[in-house]
Design an enzyme around this catalytic site. Structure first.
Site, short mmCIF file in Angstrom:
data_model
loop_
_atom_site.label_atom_id
_atom_site.label_comp_id
_atom_site.label_asym_id
_atom_site.label_seq_id
_atom_site.Cartn_x
_atom_site.Cartn_y
_atom_site.Cartn_z
N HIS A 83 0.90 -1.30 -0.07
CA HIS A 83 0.27 0.10 0.07
C HIS A 83 0.92 1.31 0.12
O HIS A 83 1.82 1.21 0.52
CB HIS A 83 -0.88 0.13 1.17
CG HIS A 83 -1.87 1.02 0.98
ND1 HIS A 83 -1.82 2.24 1.34
CD2 HIS A 83 -3.38 1.07 0.75
CE1 HIS A 83 -2.86 3.10 1.28
NE2 HIS A 83 -3.88 2.15 0.79
N GLU A 143 -3.97 3.06 -7.11
CA GLU A 143 -4.23 4.04 -6.33
C GLU A 143 -3.28 5.13 -6.50
O GLU A 143 -2.18 5.23 -5.82
CB GLU A 143 -4.27 3.75 -4.77
CG GLU A 143 -5.15 2.62 -4.40
CD GLU A 143 -5.58 2.34 -2.91
OE1 GLU A 143 -6.46 2.37 -2.60
OE2 GLU A 143 -4.52 2.56 -2.14
N SER A 191 -11.82 5.97 3.40
CA SER A 191 -12.37 7.27 4.31
C SER A 191 -13.98 7.38 3.99
O SER A 191 -14.58 7.71 4.89
CB SER A 191 -11.63 8.43 4.14
OG SER A 191 -11.31 8.54 2.72
O1 G3P Z 1 -6.38 1.69 0.47
C1 G3P Z 1 -7.52 2.38 0.15
C2 G3P Z 1 -6.93 3.88 -0.02
O2 G3P Z 1 -5.81 4.01 0.26
C3 G3P Z 1 -7.96 4.89 -0.58
O3 G3P Z 1 -8.43 5.58 0.52
O4 G3P Z 1 -9.77 7.27 1.71
O5 G3P Z 1 -9.03 7.53 -0.40
O6 G3P Z 1 -10.84 5.96 -0.02
P1 G3P Z 1 -9.38 6.59 0.52
#
Ligand code: G3P
Length: 225
Positions: A96, A144, A206
């Site tokens: 991650h 991501e 989140s």
């Molecule tokens: O692993 C999930 C992530 O890094 C995304 O975070 O808070 O943008 O949904 P978020």
């Protein structure tokens, strides 16, 4: 071997207070009932200390957020594969953006997961690292873009070309790897868009963890697919 039906939702609990300790169990139960109600594959990724209790008290699939590339022995503070296995994990996130790993270490831990028929989801930050991850043959690569994580700006809208490009590149290398996308995803529209771009699900945090009613937020997330 896990045969997971797409679309897939992986909820990363991170270290928010709303998803820690007693709250982690509550959130896991919300995830469990949203998964049952919607018929969607949903997976919890809580902190290490919360895994055992969640596995004891729910039937939700549960992944760890990280595993260290270590052998049993003197490694204070590390997350050992064997311990997580006995806590009942169904798999793990690896690499991650908030817990990056070296490529050789990703390979080592990914192999342990695969040898034990567990789910491996290797996170990546761009198309090139997604390609590297795909060569390791995990079930999932989750793209991501780090700058969008926790921003509330959905990757499916802000950087659709990264999602599409990842799907294209990953499938060219290894057709059996499923691509998830994450960062800023929270609504049904975000998830529907992600699927249109070729993703087979989402990895998110989140938008659900901090929602007033996480179960409703999860049902909304999968309402347009
Ligand atoms: O692993 C999930 C992530 O890094 C995304 O975070 O808070 O943008 O949904 P978020």
């Amino acid at each position: 071997m896990y045969k997971l039906k797409s679309p897939i939702v992986i909820l990363n609990f991170k270290t928010y207070l709303e998803s820690s300790g007693e709250n982690a169990l509550k959130l896991a139960k919300s995830l469990e009932s949203a998964a049952q109600e919607s018929g969607t594959t949903m997976i919890a990724a809580p902190q290490t200390a919360d895994i055992f209790r969640i596995k004891e008290e729910t039937s939700i699939l549960t992944m760890s957020q990280h595993i260290d590339a270590i052998d049993a022995g003197s490694n204070t503070g590390s997350a050992l594969f064997e311990t997580l296995l006995s806590a009942g994990i169904d798999g793990s996130l690896l690499n991650h953006s908030e817990q990056r790993m070296e490529l050789a270490d990703i390979d080592l831990v990914n192999e342990k997961l695969l040898e034990n028929n567990l789910i491996s989801c290797i996170c990546s930050n761009n198309i090139k690292t997604s390609m590297a991850a795909a060569t390791l043959n995990p079930q999932f690569v989750a793209i991501e873009p780090p700058e969008l994580i926790g921003s509330g700006i959905p990757v499916s809208q802000a950087e659709p070309e990264v999602v599409e490009g990842t799907v294209r590149a990953v499938k060219k290398i290894n057709k059996s790897v499923k691509v998830l996308c994450g960062a800023g995803i929270s609504t049904g529209e975000d998830m529907a868009q992600a699927m249109e771009l070729g993703a087979e699900g989402v990895l998110l945090a989140s938008g659900i963890v901090k929602a007033d009613n996480p179960k409703e937020a999860l049902l909304d997330l999968v309402s347009k697919i």
